[in-house]
Design a protein around this motif. Structure first.
Motif, PDB file in Angstrom:
ATOM      1  N   LYS A  64       0.865  -0.672  -0.119  1.00  0.00           N
ATOM      2  CA  LYS A  64       0.149   0.234  -0.163  1.00  0.00           C
ATOM      3  C   LYS A  64       1.049   1.216   0.049  1.00  0.00           C
ATOM      4  N   LEU A  65       0.693   2.448  -0.648  1.00  0.00           N
ATOM      5  CA  LEU A  65       1.034   3.296  -0.918  1.00  0.00           C
ATOM      6  C   LEU A  65      -0.062   4.381   0.271  1.00  0.00           C
ATOM      7  N   LEU A  66       0.794   5.076   1.271  1.00  0.00           N
ATOM      8  CA  LEU A  66      -0.251   6.158   2.123  1.00  0.00           C
ATOM      9  C   LEU A  66       0.799   7.632   2.082  1.00  0.00           C
ATOM     10  N   ARG A  67      -0.010   8.614   1.375  1.00  0.00           N
ATOM     11  CA  ARG A  67       0.164   9.653   0.984  1.00  0.00           C
ATOM     12  C   ARG A  67      -0.867  10.920   2.455  1.00  0.00           C
ATOM     13  N   GLU A  77       9.292  10.444  12.310  1.00  0.00           N
ATOM     14  CA  GLU A  77       9.639  10.086  13.522  1.00  0.00           C
ATOM     15  C   GLU A  77       9.233   8.975  13.827  1.00  0.00           C
ATOM     16  N   ARG A  78       7.869   9.114  13.648  1.00  0.00           N
ATOM     17  CA  ARG A  78       6.702   8.027  14.411  1.00  0.00           C
ATOM     18  C   ARG A  78       6.858   6.710  13.040  1.00  0.00           C
ATOM     19  N   VAL A  79       6.575   6.654  11.926  1.00  0.00           N
ATOM     20  CA  VAL A  79       6.618   5.334  11.575  1.00  0.00           C
ATOM     21  C   VAL A  79       8.323   4.786  11.225  1.00  0.00           C
ATOM     22  N   ARG A  80       9.529   5.205  11.708  1.00  0.00           N
ATOM     23  CA  ARG A  80      10.631   5.039  11.322  1.00  0.00           C
ATOM     24  C   ARG A  80       9.906   3.809  12.748  1.00  0.00           C
ATOM     25  N   ARG A  81       9.927   4.472  14.264  1.00  0.00           N
ATOM     26  CA  ARG A  81       9.841   4.615  15.407  1.00  0.00           C
ATOM     27  C   ARG A  81       8.754   2.670  14.805  1.00  0.00           C
ATOM     28  N   GLU A  82       7.816   2.673  14.660  1.00  0.00           N
ATOM     29  CA  GLU A  82       7.074   1.981  14.490  1.00  0.00           C
ATOM     30  C   GLU A  82       7.238   1.124  13.186  1.00  0.00           C
ATOM     31  N   GLY A  83       8.675   1.041  12.308  1.00  0.00           N
ATOM     32  CA  GLY A  83       9.397  -0.517  11.601  1.00  0.00           C
ATOM     33  C   GLY A  83       9.057  -0.399  10.562  1.00  0.00           C
ATOM     34  N   LEU A  84       8.586   0.401  10.201  1.00  0.00           N
ATOM     35  CA  LEU A  84       8.356   1.120   8.686  1.00  0.00           C
ATOM     36  C   LEU A  84       8.960   0.803   7.558  1.00  0.00           C
ATOM     37  N   ALA A  85       9.017   0.320   6.210  1.00  0.00           N
ATOM     38  CA  ALA A  85      10.156   0.628   5.553  1.00  0.00           C
ATOM     39  C   ALA A  85      10.754   1.829   5.375  1.00  0.00           C
ATOM     40  N   GLY A  86      10.027   3.287   4.847  1.00  0.00           N
ATOM     41  CA  GLY A  86      11.054   3.976   4.823  1.00  0.00           C
ATOM     42  C   GLY A  86       9.593   5.287   4.799  1.00  0.00           C
ATOM     43  N   ALA A  87       9.674   6.165   4.666  1.00  0.00           N
ATOM     44  CA  ALA A  87       8.800   7.410   4.164  1.00  0.00           C
ATOM     45  C   ALA A  87       9.812   8.659   3.222  1.00  0.00           C
ATOM     46  N   THR A  88       9.027   9.264   3.135  1.00  0.00           N
ATOM     47  CA  THR A  88       9.850  10.126   1.900  1.00  0.00           C
ATOM     48  C   THR A  88       9.001  11.987   2.344  1.00  0.00           C
ATOM     49  N   VAL A 139       4.237  13.458   2.383  1.00  0.00           N
ATOM     50  CA  VAL A 139       4.546  12.504   2.999  1.00  0.00           C
ATOM     51  C   VAL A 139       3.675  11.563   2.714  1.00  0.00           C
ATOM     52  N   GLU A 140       4.542   9.991   1.850  1.00  0.00           N
ATOM     53  CA  GLU A 140       4.879   9.094   1.240  1.00  0.00           C
ATOM     54  C   GLU A 140       5.268   8.135   1.968  1.00  0.00           C
ATOM     55  N   ILE A 141       4.510   7.276   2.226  1.00  0.00           N
ATOM     56  CA  ILE A 141       5.134   5.843   2.743  1.00  0.00           C
ATOM     57  C   ILE A 141       4.569   4.171   1.392  1.00  0.00           C
ATOM     58  N   VAL A 142       5.234   3.216   1.532  1.00  0.00           N
ATOM     59  CA  VAL A 142       5.163   2.245   1.020  1.00  0.00           C
ATOM     60  C   VAL A 142       5.049   1.126   2.368  1.00  0.00           C
ATOM     61  N   ASP A 143       4.022   0.776   1.729  1.00  0.00           N
ATOM     62  CA  ASP A 143       4.948  -1.083   2.946  1.00  0.00           C
ATOM     63  C   ASP A 143       3.864  -2.210   2.479  1.00  0.00           C
ATOM     64  N   THR A 144       4.140  -2.917   3.422  1.00  0.00           N
ATOM     65  CA  THR A 144       3.227  -3.838   3.668  1.00  0.00           C
ATOM     66  C   THR A 144       1.593  -3.169   3.728  1.00  0.00           C
ATOM     67  N   ALA A 145       0.872  -4.024   3.445  1.00  0.00           N
ATOM     68  CA  ALA A 145      -0.479  -3.721   3.370  1.00  0.00           C
ATOM     69  C   ALA A 145      -0.622  -3.513   5.368  1.00  0.00           C
ATOM     70  N   GLN A 146      -0.185  -5.120   5.997  1.00  0.00           N
ATOM     71  CA  GLN A 146      -0.606  -5.008   7.259  1.00  0.00           C
ATOM     72  C   GLN A 146      -0.472  -3.953   7.806  1.00  0.00           C
ATOM     73  N   ILE A 195      -0.638   1.678  11.042  1.00  0.00           N
ATOM     74  CA  ILE A 195      -0.507   3.171  11.319  1.00  0.00           C
ATOM     75  C   ILE A 195      -1.240   4.033  10.830  1.00  0.00           C
ATOM     76  N   LEU A 196      -2.013   3.445  10.074  1.00  0.00           N
ATOM     77  CA  LEU A 196      -3.404   4.833  10.110  1.00  0.00           C
ATOM     78  C   LEU A 196      -4.297   5.166  11.358  1.00  0.00           C
ATOM     79  N   PRO A 197      -4.462   4.592  12.448  1.00  0.00           N
ATOM     80  CA  PRO A 197      -5.129   5.532  13.917  1.00  0.00           C
ATOM     81  C   PRO A 197      -4.090   5.921  14.129  1.00  0.00           C
ATOM     82  N   ILE A 198      -2.878   5.761  14.453  1.00  0.00           N
ATOM     83  CA  ILE A 198      -1.669   6.808  14.842  1.00  0.00           C
ATOM     84  C   ILE A 198      -1.558   8.261  14.386  1.00  0.00           C
ATOM     85  N   LEU A 199      -1.542   8.358  12.699  1.00  0.00           N
ATOM     86  CA  LEU A 199      -1.461   9.085  12.234  1.00  0.00           C
ATOM     87  C   LEU A 199      -2.784  10.349  11.529  1.00  0.00           C
TER      88      LEU A 199
END
Length: 115
Positions: A8-11, A31-42, A72-79, A84-88
């Motif tokens: 999934k791509l989250l924008r 910082e938060r998505v990094r802490r949560e272990g997501l692959a990356g963010a731009t 802010v773009e984030i690509v990772d697994t759907a799971q 992370i969606l409720p946090i964001l």
């Protein structure tokens, strides 16, 4: 790490001046998505845009804005995106979040980065 297949791509569309606990919102999101272990963010800073209020924010010299659009773009697994969606949703009080399915062709890292 290697990742290929469906994801999934989250924008997240926000403003440069948006804040979260005293820091820029885009920085807090990264910082938060990094802490949560997501692959990356731009984070991409826009040169012009408008939102719900129709106020144009621009880098043009005659109308220089202090609140440029930020994406802010984030690509990772759907799971992981779904997790992370409720946090964001809590962090983004004004803005737009979109999610779409993507097919990840290649995501490879040679080594683990140090924090």
């Amino acid at each position: 790490m290697k990742m290929e297949g469906e994801g999934k791509l989250l924008r997240i569309f926000i403003g440069e001046s948006d804040r979260w606990h005293g820091k820029p919102l885009f920085e807090a999101i990264v910082e938060r998505v990094r802490r949560e272990g997501l692959a990356g963010a731009t984070v991409v800073r826009g040169i012009e845009g408008f939102g719900k209020t129709s106020t144009v924010h621009t880098t043009r010299i005659l109308r220089l804005s202090s609140d440029l659009p930020v994406l802010v773009e984030i690509v990772d697994t759907a799971q992981l995106i779904d997790r992370i969606l409720p946090i964001l949703d809590e962090m983004v009080s004004e803005g737009l979040l979109t999610v779409e399915k993507v097919h990840i062709i290649a995501y490879r890292t040679a080594a683990t980065e140090e924090p």
